[in-house]
Design a protein around this motif. Structure first.
Motif, mmCIF file in Angstrom:
data_model
loop_
_atom_site.group_PDB
_atom_site.id
_atom_site.type_symbol
_atom_site.label_atom_id
_atom_site.label_comp_id
_atom_site.label_asym_id
_atom_site.label_seq_id
_atom_site.Cartn_x
_atom_site.Cartn_y
_atom_site.Cartn_z
ATOM 1 N N VAL A 172 26.301 11.093 -0.007
ATOM 2 C CA VAL A 172 26.219 11.889 1.218
ATOM 3 C C VAL A 172 24.743 12.197 1.470
ATOM 4 O O VAL A 172 24.043 12.684 0.576
ATOM 5 C CB VAL A 172 27.023 13.193 1.098
ATOM 6 C CG1 VAL A 172 26.797 14.085 2.311
ATOM 7 C CG2 VAL A 172 28.505 12.879 0.930
ATOM 8 N N SER A 173 24.266 11.907 2.680
ATOM 9 C CA SER A 173 22.869 12.150 3.033
ATOM 10 C C SER A 173 22.778 13.328 3.986
ATOM 11 O O SER A 173 23.681 13.570 4.791
ATOM 12 C CB SER A 173 22.263 10.909 3.702
ATOM 13 O OG SER A 173 22.306 9.806 2.838
ATOM 14 N N ILE A 174 21.655 14.051 3.909
ATOM 15 C CA ILE A 174 21.411 15.158 4.824
ATOM 16 C C ILE A 174 19.979 15.078 5.329
ATOM 17 O O ILE A 174 19.055 14.752 4.574
ATOM 18 C CB ILE A 174 21.693 16.526 4.158
ATOM 19 C CG1 ILE A 174 21.591 17.647 5.193
ATOM 20 C CG2 ILE A 174 20.775 16.778 2.970
ATOM 21 C CD1 ILE A 174 22.105 18.977 4.667
ATOM 22 N N LYS A 175 19.822 15.351 6.616
ATOM 23 C CA LYS A 175 18.489 15.277 7.219
ATOM 24 C C LYS A 175 18.443 16.228 8.401
ATOM 25 O O LYS A 175 19.420 16.360 9.144
ATOM 26 C CB LYS A 175 18.189 13.849 7.671
ATOM 27 C CG LYS A 175 16.770 13.631 8.173
ATOM 28 C CD LYS A 175 16.537 12.162 8.471
ATOM 29 C CE LYS A 175 15.094 11.907 8.904
ATOM 30 N NZ LYS A 175 14.838 10.461 9.171
ATOM 31 N N LYS A 176 17.314 16.872 8.575
ATOM 32 C CA LYS A 176 17.143 17.780 9.705
ATOM 33 C C LYS A 176 17.114 16.971 10.999
ATOM 34 O O LYS A 176 16.495 15.914 11.076
ATOM 35 C CB LYS A 176 15.853 18.580 9.559
ATOM 36 C CG LYS A 176 15.774 19.810 10.449
ATOM 37 C CD LYS A 176 14.578 20.670 10.063
ATOM 38 C CE LYS A 176 14.588 21.996 10.809
ATOM 39 N NZ LYS A 176 14.442 21.826 12.260
ATOM 40 N N GLY A 177 17.819 17.493 12.001
ATOM 41 C CA GLY A 177 17.893 16.797 13.278
ATOM 42 C C GLY A 177 19.209 16.070 13.435
ATOM 43 O O GLY A 177 20.217 16.406 12.833
ATOM 44 N N GLY A 178 19.165 15.044 14.263
ATOM 45 C CA GLY A 178 20.358 14.240 14.485
ATOM 46 C C GLY A 178 21.127 14.688 15.727
ATOM 47 O O GLY A 178 20.682 15.565 16.461
ATOM 48 N N LEU A 211 22.188 25.306 10.078
ATOM 49 C CA LEU A 211 22.100 25.895 8.744
ATOM 50 C C LEU A 211 20.848 26.755 8.632
ATOM 51 O O LEU A 211 19.792 26.418 9.178
ATOM 52 C CB LEU A 211 22.072 24.790 7.680
ATOM 53 C CG LEU A 211 23.340 23.940 7.537
ATOM 54 C CD1 LEU A 211 23.082 22.776 6.610
ATOM 55 C CD2 LEU A 211 24.511 24.780 7.052
ATOM 56 N N LYS A 212 20.992 27.845 7.908
ATOM 57 C CA LYS A 212 19.863 28.728 7.672
ATOM 58 C C LYS A 212 19.196 28.383 6.344
ATOM 59 O O LYS A 212 19.801 27.805 5.448
ATOM 60 C CB LYS A 212 20.328 30.176 7.651
ATOM 61 C CG LYS A 212 20.819 30.673 9.003
ATOM 62 C CD LYS A 212 21.193 32.147 8.940
ATOM 63 C CE LYS A 212 21.646 32.648 10.299
ATOM 64 N NZ LYS A 212 22.003 34.091 10.259
ATOM 65 N N ARG A 213 17.942 28.736 6.268
ATOM 66 C CA ARG A 213 17.148 28.498 5.057
ATOM 67 C C ARG A 213 17.818 29.182 3.875
ATOM 68 O O ARG A 213 18.291 30.317 3.959
ATOM 69 C CB ARG A 213 15.740 29.025 5.260
ATOM 70 C CG ARG A 213 14.812 28.838 4.068
ATOM 71 C CD ARG A 213 13.412 29.325 4.420
ATOM 72 N NE ARG A 213 12.511 29.190 3.303
ATOM 73 C CZ ARG A 213 12.333 30.114 2.351
ATOM 74 N NH1 ARG A 213 13.033 31.252 2.413
ATOM 75 N NH2 ARG A 213 11.489 29.918 1.364
ATOM 76 N N GLY A 214 17.878 28.480 2.734
ATOM 77 C CA GLY A 214 18.431 29.070 1.537
ATOM 78 C C GLY A 214 19.512 28.213 0.904
ATOM 79 O O GLY A 214 19.751 27.069 1.313
ATOM 80 N N LEU A 250 14.507 24.915 5.795
ATOM 81 C CA LEU A 250 14.143 25.550 7.064
ATOM 82 C C LEU A 250 15.393 25.773 7.905
ATOM 83 O O LEU A 250 16.355 25.011 7.829
ATOM 84 C CB LEU A 250 13.166 24.662 7.848
ATOM 85 C CG LEU A 250 11.808 24.369 7.197
ATOM 86 C CD1 LEU A 250 11.081 23.289 7.984
ATOM 87 C CD2 LEU A 250 10.965 25.636 7.118
ATOM 88 N N ASN A 251 15.363 26.795 8.731
ATOM 89 C CA ASN A 251 16.456 26.987 9.679
ATOM 90 C C ASN A 251 16.498 25.827 10.674
ATOM 91 O O ASN A 251 15.465 25.257 11.037
ATOM 92 C CB ASN A 251 16.260 28.293 10.462
ATOM 93 C CG ASN A 251 16.412 29.518 9.580
ATOM 94 O OD1 ASN A 251 16.853 29.426 8.438
ATOM 95 N ND2 ASN A 251 16.052 30.676 10.106
#
Length: 981
Positions: free
Chosen positions: A711-717, A673-676, A636-637
């Motif tokens: 390396v972790s990635i998560k929406k938000g923060g 970041l944009k979706r994709g 998701l964007n």
């Protein structure tokens, strides 16, 4: 937060770490030599014995790894000219085994050749073989590949570590042992290990030290040796109590810190401060000392640690470029004297009591040393003002008028047997040095301009005066020389007794600075006049002396040669043209894109691959730069946060476009970041690895560089924050923790700032507390990260003990996994036990609320700046172009003719960010300097007549328009020859 027990470590970046490294204060003993070496090198409690003769060790620390091989001889000769008779070196492990199993002992790494030069110059060597070194060197000298060995723990009885140490020692020790003095080489002492927490001197506290010892002995070590070091300090003599009846060996300092690595060049006070500290050793019974450093040198390539850049000048006596500082001449004065009277100083006992009444004025302190050869009395002015005193030692002698500068220690020589026919009964003036020249003894006497010299000799028969007779008076076999140092008076006085000849040379301090001892046709000679005396050469059956004068303030003067039987005027042969440019002209710049690895379509198929990114060096690359690439699939964007562990700086590119730059230790990077699908490329760099002072244990995760681990990635923060609002309450003892945490109030608890010393440098106990606020969102996990607590910590959450940790400067984490607890503010309490010196919470405490997150996998890594020698891809640098990532720049310059001159050139990297510089393919090291805008030293041996190439790698792509190559006039010299008329 813990400070060293050594006084000089008030400066940041101490040489050793710290409160546990106390064994050296307890054990400063030395293992005796093997029977096969005893006649060559031995010792007793009075001093060292070399070839059976008492020898005072005046040792100079330098690292051959920090000097190009072409300059080894020059730097060693400069030290010898200052009166040094010994050099002390490290055999840095990662310098000789940079890649696993690939040993390098050739070229700049040729230890055997270096030791051959030491021997050729008639110097001795103290070799510190490690395996740990410190030395403000990358990783303290450990090879980088050791970090990637599972289960390896350094400086412990660890099979993995000892296996690699043994393999290195199998290559190193045969070179060192072959060069032992009893085998024809210069090596007189070996140090095993360095500044270990446990084993100094002859202490063998555990099996690790036993294994080092047995390995060295099995390889043929026969000269004296010890562990870790002896008396490391900036003022090693301290209060002067060096005599110790229980010590079986002489007192010696292996690291007398002269100035510090945070300095370039000389400061006005250096010379007097370190001269006094040196004379304290001489006056109080030391058997010698080693200045760390006497010549610092350079951190070429990527050898610097995180406290330095290219320069390791150290403010040393011999500068980074070979120039001589005022402190050089202070060391020369002390070295000449100590070696001249080493048969007293290295074979003497305390005779202070016999001379306590020499002066009624107690503002001057008196100490004395006595042996069968004679006595030396030291007058010490410990105050901050000049003192003038008259002293009468014998009714038959006139009063001597002495002037002592603030802090000066002034030696008087008494009853010294010069030879079998002449005794120096009293030297009531400063003797600079005494040199035996066959049947002639030449005494250098330092007398200020307008001052008076007074020397009293006793002879076994009548003396014959051959020069300066009018200044001598005779009473039987008593000969008194009284003279002044002023125009019209002789500078040379000579008398003979039978076949023995005594020569006295008079000069002020500046004149003595320009007086040198050398050898001509295997005989001792004295040369006075030049600012520096270099090598002795023979041309067309004539002796020539290479000499130097500083380019700045050049002043040529007459020179004299004093041999056993003659005094010869020397004429100078030099180039009169002193015009030199202050800058060199650089050709138009070219550039090459070093950020091409960031593009989305770049082919990284041959890069080092791993599921999770590995820290720099895992691919075998030894530079300070590395690229990491992977792919992201964004559902998701929106704003996403990546949590990235590691160290150093980083620049992130998404699909080839720069999106952020940050410090990796901050652990988090938030990006829109944009979706994709996207390509993520991260460039990383660092300023040198920690030297791991006093560290023992696993090193895999200590001071990682680049990206280290998942390396972790998560929406938000963002999800990481630093805890604030700390409070402190002093505890009354270790047992208080059993009663539970005390009630919070504003009376007994005080506001506390992270990093403060809560214990006033004393042993103590205390409570530290803060409140963790409720985190956004419904979280079920919170990680609390402690970087360092000084020293031991017990952690409580809402009053319940959840963890404990021992040791300062050691990170640890605590997790809270109860979602119900995390719905409310959390009371975090730490009980700290401080065992010595400063204590508290050293570093900020951080919390991480990311909880469940996606792990980014499929990483590729490429270390290094690329091949700088590759001629492909270079383009003209156009005005105004702005770059967003690493770039390579190239230019050329023509070296001006410099016959008769040693010109020192430095690359000034103004306008650039971080990076490296190469001249003709030689890596000058890292910039920017951390000790000011001094420029990067270019060794003259790396320059060539005509066109020279300059290449720069700048991590942020800053343009090189302000870069220049400038002359360092203060360090440049005029070179000329001296020849007999």
């Amino acid at each position: 937060m813990k400070v060293s027990i050594y006084s000089f470590l008030l400066l940041l970046g101490c040489t050793i770490g710290i409160n546990k490294a106390r064994s050296q204060a307890i054990n400063d003993h030395i293992f005796p030599p093997h029977a096969a070496a005893k006649s060559f090198i031995n010792f007793n409690k009075k001093g060292f014995l070399i070839n059976g003769k008492p020898t005072f060790l005046v040792s100079a620390g330098l690292e051959y790894a920090r000097v190009p091989q072409q300059l080894w001889y020059d730097r060693l000769l400069r030290l010898k000219r200052a009166g040094f008779n010994c050099v002390e070196i490290y055999t840095l492990w990662n310098f000789h085994e940079p890649h696993e199993g690939k040993f390098v002992f050739t070229g700049d790494h040729d230890l055997n050749r270096f030791l051959d030069l030491v021997k050729q110059l008639d110097l001795y060597a103290i070799v510190r073989v490690g395996p740990y070194y410190c030395a403000e060197w990358d990783l303290g000298g450990y090879p980088l590949w050791l970090k990637f060995k599972p289960g390896l723990r350094v400086r412990e009885d660890n099979e993995a570590f000892v296996k690699y140490v043994d393999r290195y020692f199998d290559k190193l020790l045969p070179i060192v042992c072959k060069q032992q003095i009893n085998r024809g080489g210069p090596v007189i002492i070996v140090q095993l290990e360095n500044e270990h927490n446990d084993g100094w001197g002859t202490a063998v506290p555990n099996n690790y030290f036993k294994r080092l010892q047995s390995k060295a002995l099995a390889q043929g070590l026969q000269v004296p040796y010890f562990f870790s070091g002896l008396h490391h300090a900036s003022d090693p003599a301290g209060d002067g109590t060096l005599d110790d009846a229980a010590r079986p060996n002489p007192w010696f300092s292996t690291e007398f810190w002269s100035v510090w690595y945070s300095q370039y060049g000389a400061k006005p006070a250096d010379s007097a401060v370190y001269a006094r500290r040196t004379w304290k050793i001489i006056a109080h019974g030391g058997g010698g000392y080693n200045y760390y450093m006497a010549h610092g040198g350079s951190n070429f390539n990527y050898s610097n640690n995180d406290e330095d850049a290219a320069s390791y000048d150290y403010g040393a006596a011999v500068g980074q470029a070979g120039d001589l500082r005022p402190i050089y001449f202070a060391f020369k004065r002390a070295g000449f004297f100590a070696r001249s009277f080493q048969d007293v100083l290295a074979d003497g006992t305390d005779a202070t009591a016999a001379y306590k009444s020499l002066l009624a004025d107690t503002t001057l302190k008196i100490t004395a040393r006595k042996s069968d050869a004679g006595e030396v009395i030291f007058l010490d002015n410990p105050g901050n003002t000049v003192m003038e005193k008259s002293i009468v030692v014998d009714a038959k002698l006139p009063a001597a008028h002495l002037k002592l500068s603030a802090g000066e220690i002034y030696p008087l020589v008494h009853n010294y047997h010069i030879n079998d026919k002449v005794k120096l009964k009293w030297a009531l003036t400063r003797i600079y040095g005494l040199f035996k020249q066959g049947n002639t003894a030449t005494i250098l006497v330092e007398v200020p301009e307008g001052g008076k010299a007074l020397l009293n000799f006793e002879t076994v028969q009548n003396a014959i005066f051959t020069k300066g007779k009018q200044r001598f008076s005779v009473n039987g076999q008593s000969v008194i020389l009284q003279t002044e140092n002023k125009p019209g008076f002789e500078k040379e006085y000579i008398f003979e007794v039978g076949d023995k000849r005594i020569r006295v040379l008079i000069a002020d301090a500046a004149g003595m600075d320009k007086t040198w001892a050398t050898e001509v046709a295997d005989a001792n000679a004295i040369v006075s006049g030049p600012s520096y005396l270099g090598d002795v050469v023979v041309k067309n059956n004539r002796v020539q002396f290479e000499a130097e004068q500083p380019l700045a303030g050049l002043s040529m003067s007459d020179a004299m040669l004093y041999t056993e039987k003659a005094s010869v005027v020397l004429k100078s042969i030099h180039q009169p043209n002193l015009k030199v440019p202050s800058k060199l002209i650089l050709s138009p710049w070219q550039h090459k894109n070093a950020a091409v690895y960031a593009t989305g379509n770049f082919n990284d198929s041959k890069w080092f691959a791993s599921a999770n990114p590995l820290q720099m060096g895992a691919d075998g690359n030894l530079t300070a730069d590395a690229w990491y690439r992977t792919h992201l699939n964004i559902p998701l964007n929106g704003k996403y946060t990546l949590q990235i562990a590691g160290g150093g700086r980083a620049i992130a590119f998404v699909d080839g476009v720069k999106v952020a730059s940050w410090k990796i230790a901050d652990s988090e990077l938030s990006l829109p970041l944009k979706r994709g699908k996207h390509t993520l490329a991260i460039f990383t760099a660092h300023d040198g690895r920690d030297k791991l002072a006093a560290y023992t244990g696993a090193i895999t995760d200590v001071d990682p560089k680049g990206i280290s681990g998942p390396v972790s990635i998560k929406k938000g923060g963002p999800f990481i924050s630093t805890l604030q609002n700390w409070y402190f309450k002093k505890a009354h003892g270790a047992g208080e923790v059993k009663n539970g945490i005390p009630q919070s109030d504003t009376v007994n608890w005080q506001k506390y700032n992270i990093g403060d010393d809560a214990f006033n440098k004393q042993e103590g106990y205390g409570w530290f507390e803060t409140i963790i606020p409720v985190q956004a969102g419904a979280i079920s996990k919170l990680t609390i990260s402690f970087k360092s607590v000084d020293e031991d910590a017990i952690v409580f959450i809402n009053g319940r003990q959840v963890a404990s940790h021992n040791g300062w400067n050691s990170p640890f984490k605590v997790e809270v996994n109860n979602a119900e607890i995390l719905q409310k503010p959390v009371r975090l309490t730490i009980f700290v036990s401080n065992h010595s010196n400063e204590g508290g919470i050293d570093q900020p405490v951080k919390i991480n609320s990311i909880g469940k997150a996606t792990t980014v996998r499929g990483w590729k890594m490429l270390g290094g700046p690329g091949n700088i020698a590759d001629q492909r891809g270079w383009k003209k640098l156009f005005v105004g172009t702005v770059y967003t990532g690493p770039q390579l720049y190239r230019s050329a310059f023509v070296l001006p003719a410099a016959k008769g001159k040693e010109l020192i050139w430095r690359v000034h990297t103004d306008g650039l960010s971080y990076g490296s510089v190469w001249v003709n393919g030689h890596n000058l090291g890292r910039y920017p300097e951390k000790i000011g805008d001094i420029g990067m030293y270019i060794p003259s041996c790396w320059l060539i007549p005509g066109s020279n190439q300059l290449v720069i790698y700048d991590e942020n792509g800053k343009r090189p328009g302000m870069v220049s190559i400038q002359l360092e006039k203060q360090a440049s010299r005029v070179i000329y020859s001296l020849e007999g008329k």
